[in-house]
Scaffold this active site. Sequence first.
Site, mmCIF file in Angstrom:
data_model
loop_
_atom_site.group_PDB
_atom_site.id
_atom_site.type_symbol
_atom_site.label_atom_id
_atom_site.label_comp_id
_atom_site.label_asym_id
_atom_site.label_seq_id
_atom_site.Cartn_x
_atom_site.Cartn_y
_atom_site.Cartn_z
ATOM 1 N N VAL A 200 1.014 -1.510 -0.444
ATOM 2 C CA VAL A 200 -0.446 0.140 -0.003
ATOM 3 C C VAL A 200 1.199 1.299 0.166
ATOM 4 O O VAL A 200 1.058 1.822 -0.842
ATOM 5 C CB VAL A 200 -1.328 -0.135 1.222
ATOM 6 C CG1 VAL A 200 -1.472 0.785 0.761
ATOM 7 C CG2 VAL A 200 -1.732 -1.196 0.854
ATOM 8 N N THR B 279 -6.350 -1.036 7.571
ATOM 9 C CA THR B 279 -7.626 -1.515 7.590
ATOM 10 C C THR B 279 -7.903 -1.526 9.249
ATOM 11 O O THR B 279 -6.828 -2.438 9.968
ATOM 12 C CB THR B 279 -8.275 -2.229 7.478
ATOM 13 O OG1 THR B 279 -7.932 -2.322 6.273
ATOM 14 C CG2 THR B 279 -9.391 -3.666 7.476
ATOM 15 N N CYS C 219 -7.079 -8.772 2.925
ATOM 16 C CA CYS C 219 -7.752 -7.784 3.108
ATOM 17 C C CYS C 219 -9.637 -8.995 3.439
ATOM 18 O O CYS C 219 -9.893 -8.500 4.378
ATOM 19 C CB CYS C 219 -8.251 -7.200 1.724
ATOM 20 S SG CYS C 219 -7.011 -5.800 2.155
#
Length: 419
Positions: free
Chosen positions: A14, A120, A260
């Site tokens: 990311v 997250t 994820c």
Amino acid sequence: MEKPKIAIIGLGYVGLPLAHAFNEKYTVVGFDIAKRRIDELNNGIDRTLELNKSQVEEAIDNGILFTNNIEHIADCTIYIVTVPTPIDKFKRPNLSPLLRASETIGKVLKKDDIVIYESTVYPGATEEVCVPILEKASGLKFNKNFYCGYSPERINPGDKEHTITKILKVTSGSTPAIGKKIDDLYASVITAGTHLAPSIKVAEAAKVIENSQRDVNIAFVNELAIIFNKLGIDTQDVLEAAGTKWNFLPFKPGLVGGHCIGVDPYYLTHKAQEVGYDPEIILAGRRLNDNIGIYVANQVVKLMVNKGKKIEASKVLVLGITFKENCPDIRNTRVIDVIQELKEFAINVDVYDPWADKDEVKLEYNITLLNKIEIKKYDAVVLAVAHNKFNTLKLKASSNLIVYDIKSILDKQFVDGRL
């Protein structure tokens, strides 16, 4: 207004693409605690393969600084946190990397600085968990001396079409003015546009339900695959037929891993249970998906038995160990469930994956990847990951070879079974 200096905290799948995108218009410092990662990037090497060598070198030429020295981020005005947020062995959120990153930032945080989280988390984590750490480490007051935002990452590892600037970005801020400032910042580099959520909690919740929704839908088709197998019906044929209806959702069965889809639902269910609600559908989907690898392994063994194969000491080749195709990421790969279950039958299992890093696989799973393969040595082959490089392999089921295709990328006439 003076342009901000941006620090990206965490340079993985990311953080690095994000740093590269912002570096087009802003002064960027990429910070990571892993010295090996910093050394590789300064030599133009990105082991995640999200950026090629020329992209990394161009970023360096354009002024980006890759460092593990906290002093190098002390003069930044915006800090963006992109560290991993995994789960522990009990399926509970592991916020340790996030807490350490917050403490690091707190040591250099200054008046009017903004801290944006992309990792997250469950709804409320930014303000309930991270902010107090920032306040304690900095001695500053939230929403008076410094501000926060949340903009959930939407990186799709290995996807060279839907790259970071081409995916619409959700943004949010701890005050309306800061929300607008953060939204403008991302809008300046995200060509697909942005969506300013009304609060940080809304943005956090949006992230976890994106992947929870996919998880539940994949669990549904995985359950269908189990049912249709018992009925002697090919699941892919059924999905193809049903897919002719305009509003049928095109989900496919498979192993659900990665950082994820296989993780984010547990962040939501953790928070739900904390406030007194026991989720049913989400956890049922998680249980089914977490056990699909064991189901696959047992199907392979049944096929071997039906062909008269001796199970004990037989040889099975597993093709692929990354969590998805054409990507080196092995985090939370559920291929390992297939491998471990096969070994429970005293089967000798070899694994081949030209994308995965051999050292990482050895360290994480104690598996030594093959350098090359010789199909005729094996009693069965399990195609676990749909790498493009596997398309040229000549795999054909015969009396001597069982072929099981988890990803259904081979012509069904050449396989004994598929999910």
